[in-house]
Structure formats: C-alpha cells, structure tokens
Design a protein around this motif. Sequence first.
Motif, PDB file in Angstrom:
ATOM      1  N   GLU A 169      24.877  27.333  36.276  1.00 55.63           N
ATOM      2  CA  GLU A 169      24.141  27.265  37.541  1.00 55.63           C
ATOM      3  C   GLU A 169      24.591  26.024  38.296  1.00 55.63           C
ATOM      4  O   GLU A 169      24.876  24.981  37.681  1.00 55.63           O
ATOM      5  CB  GLU A 169      22.639  27.195  37.256  1.00 55.63           C
ATOM      6  CG  GLU A 169      21.780  27.373  38.500  1.00 55.63           C
ATOM      7  CD  GLU A 169      20.330  27.658  38.105  1.00 55.63           C
ATOM      8  OE1 GLU A 169      19.991  28.840  37.914  1.00 55.63           O
ATOM      9  OE2 GLU A 169      19.566  26.690  37.974  1.00 55.63           O
ATOM     10  N   THR A 214      26.715  31.683  31.203  1.00 61.27           N
ATOM     11  CA  THR A 214      26.241  31.549  32.580  1.00 61.27           C
ATOM     12  C   THR A 214      26.041  30.081  32.916  1.00 61.27           C
ATOM     13  O   THR A 214      25.543  29.304  32.085  1.00 61.27           O
ATOM     14  CB  THR A 214      24.903  32.302  32.752  1.00 61.27           C
ATOM     15  OG1 THR A 214      25.122  33.678  32.440  1.00 61.27           O
ATOM     16  CG2 THR A 214      24.373  32.174  34.171  1.00 61.27           C
ATOM     17  N   TYR A 264      35.005  31.107  33.153  1.00 63.24           N
ATOM     18  CA  TYR A 264      36.170  31.981  32.993  1.00 63.24           C
ATOM     19  C   TYR A 264      37.168  31.393  31.986  1.00 63.24           C
ATOM     20  O   TYR A 264      37.796  32.114  31.212  1.00 63.24           O
ATOM     21  CB  TYR A 264      36.834  32.166  34.361  1.00 63.24           C
ATOM     22  CG  TYR A 264      38.177  32.845  34.309  1.00 63.24           C
ATOM     23  CD1 TYR A 264      38.288  34.191  33.963  1.00 63.24           C
ATOM     24  CD2 TYR A 264      39.345  32.146  34.605  1.00 63.24           C
ATOM     25  CE1 TYR A 264      39.525  34.814  33.908  1.00 63.24           C
ATOM     26  CE2 TYR A 264      40.581  32.765  34.561  1.00 63.24           C
ATOM     27  CZ  TYR A 264      40.668  34.097  34.213  1.00 63.24           C
ATOM     28  OH  TYR A 264      41.888  34.705  34.160  1.00 63.24           O
ATOM     29  N   PRO A 288      32.957  37.213  42.048  1.00 64.28           N
ATOM     30  CA  PRO A 288      33.756  36.670  40.937  1.00 64.28           C
ATOM     31  C   PRO A 288      35.204  36.347  41.285  1.00 64.28           C
ATOM     32  O   PRO A 288      35.922  35.781  40.458  1.00 64.28           O
ATOM     33  CB  PRO A 288      33.682  37.785  39.884  1.00 64.28           C
ATOM     34  CG  PRO A 288      32.493  38.588  40.245  1.00 64.28           C
ATOM     35  CD  PRO A 288      32.398  38.534  41.744  1.00 64.28           C
ATOM     36  N   ARG A 346      24.730  31.125  40.712  1.00 60.24           N
ATOM     37  CA  ARG A 346      25.169  31.143  39.322  1.00 60.24           C
ATOM     38  C   ARG A 346      26.605  31.624  39.201  1.00 60.24           C
ATOM     39  O   ARG A 346      27.148  32.235  40.120  1.00 60.24           O
ATOM     40  CB  ARG A 346      24.255  32.044  38.496  1.00 60.24           C
ATOM     41  CG  ARG A 346      22.876  31.428  38.326  1.00 60.24           C
ATOM     42  CD  ARG A 346      22.047  32.176  37.331  1.00 60.24           C
ATOM     43  NE  ARG A 346      20.947  31.331  36.897  1.00 60.24           N
ATOM     44  CZ  ARG A 346      19.934  31.734  36.170  1.00 60.24           C
ATOM     45  NH1 ARG A 346      19.860  32.984  35.765  1.00 60.24           N
ATOM     46  NH2 ARG A 346      18.979  30.896  35.808  1.00 60.24           N
ATOM     47  N   GLY A 347      27.171  31.359  38.056  1.00 58.35           N
ATOM     48  CA  GLY A 347      28.517  31.831  37.769  1.00 58.35           C
ATOM     49  C   GLY A 347      28.715  31.974  36.278  1.00 58.35           C
ATOM     50  O   GLY A 347      27.782  31.790  35.497  1.00 58.35           O
ATOM     51  N   ARG A 348      29.934  32.339  35.916  1.00 59.51           N
ATOM     52  CA  ARG A 348      30.281  32.431  34.494  1.00 59.51           C
ATOM     53  C   ARG A 348      31.544  31.627  34.236  1.00 59.51           C
ATOM     54  O   ARG A 348      32.419  31.545  35.106  1.00 59.51           O
ATOM     55  CB  ARG A 348      30.521  33.890  34.092  1.00 59.51           C
ATOM     56  CG  ARG A 348      29.246  34.682  33.958  1.00 59.51           C
ATOM     57  CD  ARG A 348      29.514  36.070  33.391  1.00 59.51           C
ATOM     58  NE  ARG A 348      28.293  36.850  33.431  1.00 59.51           N
ATOM     59  CZ  ARG A 348      27.326  36.776  32.527  1.00 59.51           C
ATOM     60  NH1 ARG A 348      27.465  35.972  31.487  1.00 59.51           N
ATOM     61  NH2 ARG A 348      26.247  37.520  32.640  1.00 59.51           N
ATOM     62  N   TRP A 366      28.439  22.241  38.049  1.00 56.93           N
ATOM     63  CA  TRP A 366      27.856  23.397  37.352  1.00 56.93           C
ATOM     64  C   TRP A 366      27.457  22.978  35.944  1.00 56.93           C
ATOM     65  O   TRP A 366      28.140  22.185  35.322  1.00 56.93           O
ATOM     66  CB  TRP A 366      28.883  24.544  37.274  1.00 56.93           C
ATOM     67  CG  TRP A 366      29.426  24.938  38.608  1.00 56.93           C
ATOM     68  CD1 TRP A 366      30.400  24.300  39.314  1.00 56.93           C
ATOM     69  CD2 TRP A 366      29.003  26.035  39.409  1.00 56.93           C
ATOM     70  NE1 TRP A 366      30.619  24.939  40.505  1.00 56.93           N
ATOM     71  CE2 TRP A 366      29.774  26.024  40.588  1.00 56.93           C
ATOM     72  CE3 TRP A 366      28.045  27.052  39.246  1.00 56.93           C
ATOM     73  CZ2 TRP A 366      29.624  26.958  41.593  1.00 56.93           C
ATOM     74  CZ3 TRP A 366      27.901  27.994  40.245  1.00 56.93           C
ATOM     75  CH2 TRP A 366      28.688  27.946  41.413  1.00 56.93           C
ATOM     76  N   LYS A 368      33.649  31.432  37.608  1.00 60.04           N
ATOM     77  CA  LYS A 368      33.676  32.582  38.525  1.00 60.04           C
ATOM     78  C   LYS A 368      32.282  32.745  39.113  1.00 60.04           C
ATOM     79  O   LYS A 368      31.306  32.902  38.367  1.00 60.04           O
ATOM     80  CB  LYS A 368      34.060  33.852  37.767  1.00 60.04           C
ATOM     81  CG  LYS A 368      35.540  34.002  37.503  1.00 60.04           C
ATOM     82  CD  LYS A 368      35.852  35.401  36.985  1.00 60.04           C
ATOM     83  CE  LYS A 368      37.351  35.658  37.014  1.00 60.04           C
ATOM     84  NZ  LYS A 368      37.700  37.037  36.638  1.00 60.04           N
ATOM     85  N   GLU A 422      29.053  34.243  40.396  1.00 59.73           N
ATOM     86  CA  GLU A 422      28.411  35.531  40.080  1.00 59.73           C
ATOM     87  C   GLU A 422      28.378  36.443  41.315  1.00 59.73           C
ATOM     88  O   GLU A 422      28.660  37.643  41.223  1.00 59.73           O
ATOM     89  CB  GLU A 422      26.990  35.277  39.588  1.00 59.73           C
ATOM     90  CG  GLU A 422      26.336  36.448  38.897  1.00 59.73           C
ATOM     91  CD  GLU A 422      25.057  35.999  38.204  1.00 59.73           C
ATOM     92  OE1 GLU A 422      24.017  35.886  38.885  1.00 59.73           O
ATOM     93  OE2 GLU A 422      25.106  35.742  36.989  1.00 59.73           O
ATOM     94  N   GLU A 423      28.091  35.872  42.475  1.00 57.77           N
ATOM     95  CA  GLU A 423      27.983  36.666  43.703  1.00 57.77           C
ATOM     96  C   GLU A 423      29.324  37.265  44.116  1.00 57.77           C
ATOM     97  O   GLU A 423      29.375  38.357  44.698  1.00 57.77           O
ATOM     98  CB  GLU A 423      27.458  35.757  44.821  1.00 57.77           C
ATOM     99  CG  GLU A 423      27.321  36.430  46.165  1.00 57.77           C
ATOM    100  CD  GLU A 423      26.892  35.445  47.250  1.00 57.77           C
ATOM    101  OE1 GLU A 423      26.467  34.317  46.920  1.00 57.77           O
ATOM    102  OE2 GLU A 423      26.972  35.819  48.442  1.00 57.77           O
TER     103      GLU A 423
END
Lengths: 140, 442
Positions: A119, A117, A66, A96, A62-64, A136, A91, A93-94
């Motif tokens: 994925e 969020t 930015y 950033p 996962r990420g966010r 994503w 970014k 998640e693991e």
Amino acid sequence: MPKPIPVPDALSKPFWDAVNQRRLVLQTCTACNRHQYPPEPACAQCHSAQHLEWQPAKEPVRGRIYGYCVMHDSRLIPLHEDQPFNIAVIKLEEDPELLFLSHLPGTPPDQVPVGATVEIYFEELKLAPGRLIHEWRVVS
Amino acid sequence: MPTKVPNAPESWYRTREGLGIWPHRGKVAAVGVGLSPTARRWDGRPETSVGAWSILALRKAMEDAGVSPDQVDGLVMAQDTATGSPWPPGKPVPEDFLTTFQPTDDPLDGLTRLSAEWILQNTPELTNVKFTMYGPGCMSNAIVVAAQAVGEGLTDTCLVLKGWHNLEGRYYVGQGAAAEDTIAGRAKWTTGWGTVACYPTAMHFEAYCRKYGVTRDMHAPFVVNSRKNGLLFPEGFYAQHRPEPLTVEDYLSARWIAKPASLLDNDLPICVSAAYLFTTPERARDMKQKPVYILNHASDRIKIRSVMPTLEETEECAASNARKLYEGAGITANDLSFEGMYDGFGQFHVFHLEGLGFRGVKRGDALHFFQTDISIEGWNPVSPSGGNIGSGRTRFWHHTDAIQQIQGRAGKRQIWRKAEVGVTGGPFPYGGNFTVWGATPG
C-alpha cells in the motif's frame, strides 16, 4: 533513507504537488482511457497531448510486488550507509502496467515477499523536511 | 564534409517484422579490422587519448584491408565515448593535448567525446571522405548505419569507428547528477531510489530465475567461458593486462552490486577504439582480406510502458528482434554457426540467446544450456569473443570476432565448426541494433 529531492518540472509538477498532499495522481489520456507513469508530454498510444489530465488513483492505492533486487553499491553516496537495501518493482493494482520503485521500508533486505500486496504511503524526505515522496509497504 | 554531421535517419533502421529480405543483403561487406591498445584508464598523455587511439584504429583498419586512405570516401561513427566518469568541471584540458591535435570548437573533443570533424581534421590522409554520419551510442548502431549507407550507394569504402575513454573515478557512483542532493529529469523516477545501470537486468534475472525454477549459480559457466574466450583475444583488456582465468568460485564469491548481479555480471570500463572497413563486394575483391557479407540488420525500439520493461516485455522484444533478423537475412536459427550477442550485463545474454532460439534454446532453457559444452571447441559456441565480460567494456568485441571468425583468422578463438553465419548486436534485448554476418552473399 536520505533519498535525493525530486525536482519537479512543468510536466511533473502536478504529480509532486499531489504527493506533497499525500495523494497519488495518475496522468491519464481520457481519449485512450490509459494511465502513464512516469508522465509523458503526450499519450504514448495516440501521441496526443490534448486529452492528458491528472486523475486521482483509486483508494486504497495498492499494488503487488513484481520483483526486486538488493542494492549493495548505489550510485547515490548518501544511500550507502543504508546498504544493502531492497529496490522492489511494484505493479499498481488499478493498472498493473504501471510500475513503481520502492525500498519497501520495514521489509528486511533480500526478504522480499514477491507477489505480496503493498500500500502506498508518503515518506518525508530527510534532505528536505516537509517534502514527501511516494513509497510502498507490505500490508499482507 | 557537411558542416554538421547528421545522425542516421530513423527510416534506415529495420524496426518492424514483415519487411522481407533486406534489399542490400550480401551487397555490403566488412573487410578490414583495426584495434587500438587497451588501458584501464586514460594516463593523461595525448597519444593515448580516445582521439589518438581512434586514429590509430582507423589506420590499422585501412592497412588490414589493404586500402589506401585516399580510397576511403565514408566515415560512420559513434560520437559519444563516455563511461561513468565525467571530465571534472573546471579542470583545464592539458596543454600538450591541445598542441598535439587540431581542436574543434569543443576543447574536450578527442578526449571525452569524438566528432567526425575532429577525426577528419586530425587524420589528414583521409582526403576524399564525402559521406559522414553518426550511429549514436554503440558500434552496433554505427555498423547498421554504415551497412545501410554502403547498401544505398552513399559511400563505397567506408570506415566505421567507435572509441571509449575511461577517466579516474568510480563508474557513475557519486558522479555528475549522482553527486547532488536533488534529482531532475527522468532519473527522479528511478535513480532517486538509488538504482545503478544494471538494476533492470538484475531484476529481470531475479524474476527469470523464479519463473523458470533456475538458480544464479547456473550462470557461472557462461561467465567463466566468456573470460576464457576473452583471454584468447590478444587485443582484449584481460588478455593484455590481467591474463588470469576466472573460476566458478570467483564468480560465486564476487561482491554484489545489485543482487543478483555481482561485480562479475558487470563489465569493466576501459579505454580502447575499434574501426572496421566496409565496402561493396566488387571493391572487396581487390582488398587484402576475405569479405564478410552483411546479410541483414535489425533494430528494436520498444516503448517502455513504465519505469522499466517487464521480464515478459524483454523476452518478447528479444524474440521479435530475432524474427526480424532471420526474416531479413533469409535464414533460420539453424543456420547460425555462432552467436555474439551483447553481454555488457552478463545476465541479459540469456534473453538474447533465448530470443534467437540459438541451438533450439527456448524460454527458460538458457541456464540449462550453459551446463552443456558452450566452448569454442564444441558444436554450440556461445559468445566466442568473450564479449565485454571477457575483454572489457566496448560493445564491439563480438562484432570484431564475428568478422574474424568468418574470415577464418580468429586465431586461438577460431571456433571448431565452420564459421559461416553469425549474429551480433546489442546492447539490450529490449533496445539495440543487430547484424547478421555471412561467409557468402546469401
């Protein structure tokens, strides 16, 4: 979208092989405990290639979001028919500090929920059926 | 001349804070300026090629300085002249170009790139050049290299050159690698998603507006002012070919490239060459123009952590760069009479400006600052050259202007306040080469 077909080189082949198996792997310097994306010939911190290896990203990947821009005039003519389209910066998640680009399929242009969020999923390349690329999508 | 002209050694670049005053502060001076005409695209004639116009610019710089060609002993230049339209594969080089100029072993030399060998072969009056070096990429780089070379005594009368060509075709769109179904090299991590050159800046600007609660329309006064200044630059493209001012409405209605970057946040590729003559203060005394002293140079070499720098990395890099500039020149932001930082994507000028702390502008303040008087008539002149936005894509208008401002011969662009110290450079706030210029040796 008809993304161009990435040409793996010796450095990035393990990455693309994993993507084609629907997995994300991260180049990692085990001495520095540091990931790199895109992969580099050596660790950018210790400058050594000795401790570089490929490690699976933590599941779920996962990420966010930015930031983003909305592309109206891409260099790549095959993408013009899909303009305008989002190009978001994700970014991880693991880690950033690692940034990935994404078209955010399913998110209308210019309606990008910054901070949301996302994925990972693996999109089939229109120009190379059977081959995949990492993308994503928003999950919350 | 050495058989292979080298790039400048990395040790010449001042990339760290804490280096103290530049040892050659005030011991290098810019005196002469020479500019070719401008054109939107090459018209195919030998006499308007980038090679021909570069020779013309060199001759004008020598004449401007009052230096005879045999006095010149150094040449520093950028070798690449490319924009986004490559020479079509298989297209023959025009015969009249090959017969007009002495070629090197690269038939496109002088047309789509420019080597020191080609320049020296085709400028026969430069008989005493003993030092040649490349400052790759931009005039900003070549200036730093030439300043260092003069400072170290490797040359005492040195020409500094940068040329640009522009062929038919849309800027990178569908050109070269972008015409293929496949994508290789580093581009596969970025361009594969359809990016264009301005996308990192557009993303930074979008993030900047969100972070500081400002809006893109607040950027309009900068763009309008830049074009206004550019139209006062008689050597610039817009002054020569499209002498119409821009309005706020023009800016806000321009078509998007990578929203929030529009066509008018990007610069216009053109053909043009510029040359300067650098020397020592002692030799400058006998020359025609007032010397403009180089007080320091600095460079940044950010290691981008991933596919692009973040906004925060960009802001910090710009601030660090300013600290290096001020430290090496022995000045503070308060000493700046004007700034001429790069604007080839107009939207990153805010990062340069805030990094410098120009007129006390802090992070997040620049767009508010643009709502005040930033004209050449005011106390806070921003980009008096008009930069790339005001005069076309060269990455050297701001340097040219800085020299002319301090010499007091910027004509209608001359800033109202006394031009004593200026700072110029680029391209990126997260990667470039920068120079501090002064009316006195410091």
